[in-house]
Design a protein around this motif. Structure first.
Motif, mmCIF file in Angstrom:
data_model
loop_
_atom_site.group_PDB
_atom_site.id
_atom_site.type_symbol
_atom_site.label_atom_id
_atom_site.label_comp_id
_atom_site.label_asym_id
_atom_site.label_seq_id
_atom_site.Cartn_x
_atom_site.Cartn_y
_atom_site.Cartn_z
ATOM 1 N N GLU A 195 -27.316 -35.799 -30.707
ATOM 2 C CA GLU A 195 -27.223 -37.173 -30.193
ATOM 3 C C GLU A 195 -25.774 -37.560 -29.945
ATOM 4 N N ILE A 196 -24.900 -37.241 -30.897
ATOM 5 C CA ILE A 196 -23.482 -37.564 -30.739
ATOM 6 C C ILE A 196 -22.882 -36.781 -29.580
ATOM 7 N N ASN A 198 -24.356 -35.413 -26.976
ATOM 8 C CA ASN A 198 -24.885 -35.827 -25.675
ATOM 9 C C ASN A 198 -24.216 -37.102 -25.182
ATOM 10 N N LYS A 199 -23.853 -37.988 -26.090
ATOM 11 C CA LYS A 199 -23.116 -39.189 -25.694
ATOM 12 C C LYS A 199 -21.714 -38.814 -25.214
ATOM 13 N N GLN A 202 -21.304 -37.419 -21.659
ATOM 14 C CA GLN A 202 -21.360 -38.348 -20.537
ATOM 15 C C GLN A 202 -19.960 -38.819 -20.111
ATOM 16 N N ARG A 203 -18.958 -38.506 -20.908
ATOM 17 C CA ARG A 203 -17.598 -38.964 -20.637
ATOM 18 C C ARG A 203 -16.821 -37.902 -19.850
#
Length: 258
Positions: A195-196, A198-199, A202-203
């Motif tokens: 989860e971390i 994948n966030k 996105q950057r």
């Protein structure tokens, strides 16, 4: 690529590296150190991979430490060489990598195992994890960056307490003192790490790499200058122009790592 002591799995742009010596509580021997060097160098150099999760096989241990049997016969010169070589090959390689590494700490992370987690950029622990640097019980001190990276995370007082007493701390205490970012149920450990990541994915990749480098330099005399130069260099990236344009145009940016 085939490994004897590691399992490599890809899930989209996330690569999971699992140390697979469960019967030895995933202890770090020479072969495992060599394989970790190859695996991380390959992951950092693979353009299809955006981030890495590092964990240990089974539920008992992330890494229970170094293989102590390999210390027999070392003298001052050879021990110094081993510490220097292994720090460079694995621990510094991980810490200075241009892609985020999340340590998913399942069970014991002791000695070199905790130092491997400390070299990672973010740490997530299962609720049953226990962490410590027990080297003084062997007449040693941490030799793979533990005195430096632990101090940076938790301060000199707590670092000295952990190192000098050799006591283990629980996952909850590790969270309280800032050693780990999250504590989750064992069955949620990899999911939380994904989860971390994948966030983060996105950057903008080049900005992520620059941020890792700048944060690693925090507390050094060059830290502010490294940050200033890295900030300036961002303006030579296509992603920076895209990010600014997307913000002004109120749309989601499309980063390409250029």
């Amino acid at each position: 690529m085939s490994f004897q002591n590691l399992i490599i799995e890809d899930k989209g742009r996330i690569r999971q590296i699992t140390i697979n010596r469960e019967s030895k509580l995933n202890a770090l021997n020479k072969e495992t150190i060599a394989e970790l060097h190859t695996a991380f160098a390959d992951a950092f150099g693979d353009n299809t991979i955006g981030g890495i999760i590092l964990t240990g096989a089974g539920s008992k241990a992330f890494v229970a430490g170094a293989d102590i049997a390999e210390f027999v016969g070392l003298d001052v010169e050879s021990a110094t060489a081993v510490a220097r070589e292994n720090q460079k090959k694995v621990f510094d390689l991980v810490a200075n990598g241009k892609k985020p590494v999340i340590a998913a700490v399942n069970g014991f992370a002791l000695g070199g195992g905790l130092e491997l987690a400390l070299a990672s950029h973010i740490r997530v622990a299962s609720s049953n994890a226990k962490m410590g640097l027990p080297e003084v019980t062997l007449g040693l001190i941490p030799g793979y960056g533990g005195t430096q990276r632990l101090t940076k995370l938790v301060g000199s007082g707590k670092a000295l307490e952990m190192i000098l007493t050799a006591d283990m701390i629980t996952a909850d205490e590790a969270y309280r003192v800032g050693l780990v970012n999250y504590v989750v149920a064992p069955e949620e450990l990899i999911t939380k790490a994904e989860e971390i990541l994948n966030k983060i994915l996105q950057r903008a990749p080049l900005a992520i790499a620059a941020a890792i480098n700048a944060v690693s330099a925090a507390g050094t005399p060059e830290g502010f200058e490294i940050e200033i130069n890295a900030f300036g260099k961002c303006f030579g990236n296509e992603d920076t122009k895209e990010g600014i344009a997307a913000f002004l145009e109120k749309r989601k940016p499309e980063f390409k790592g250029k």
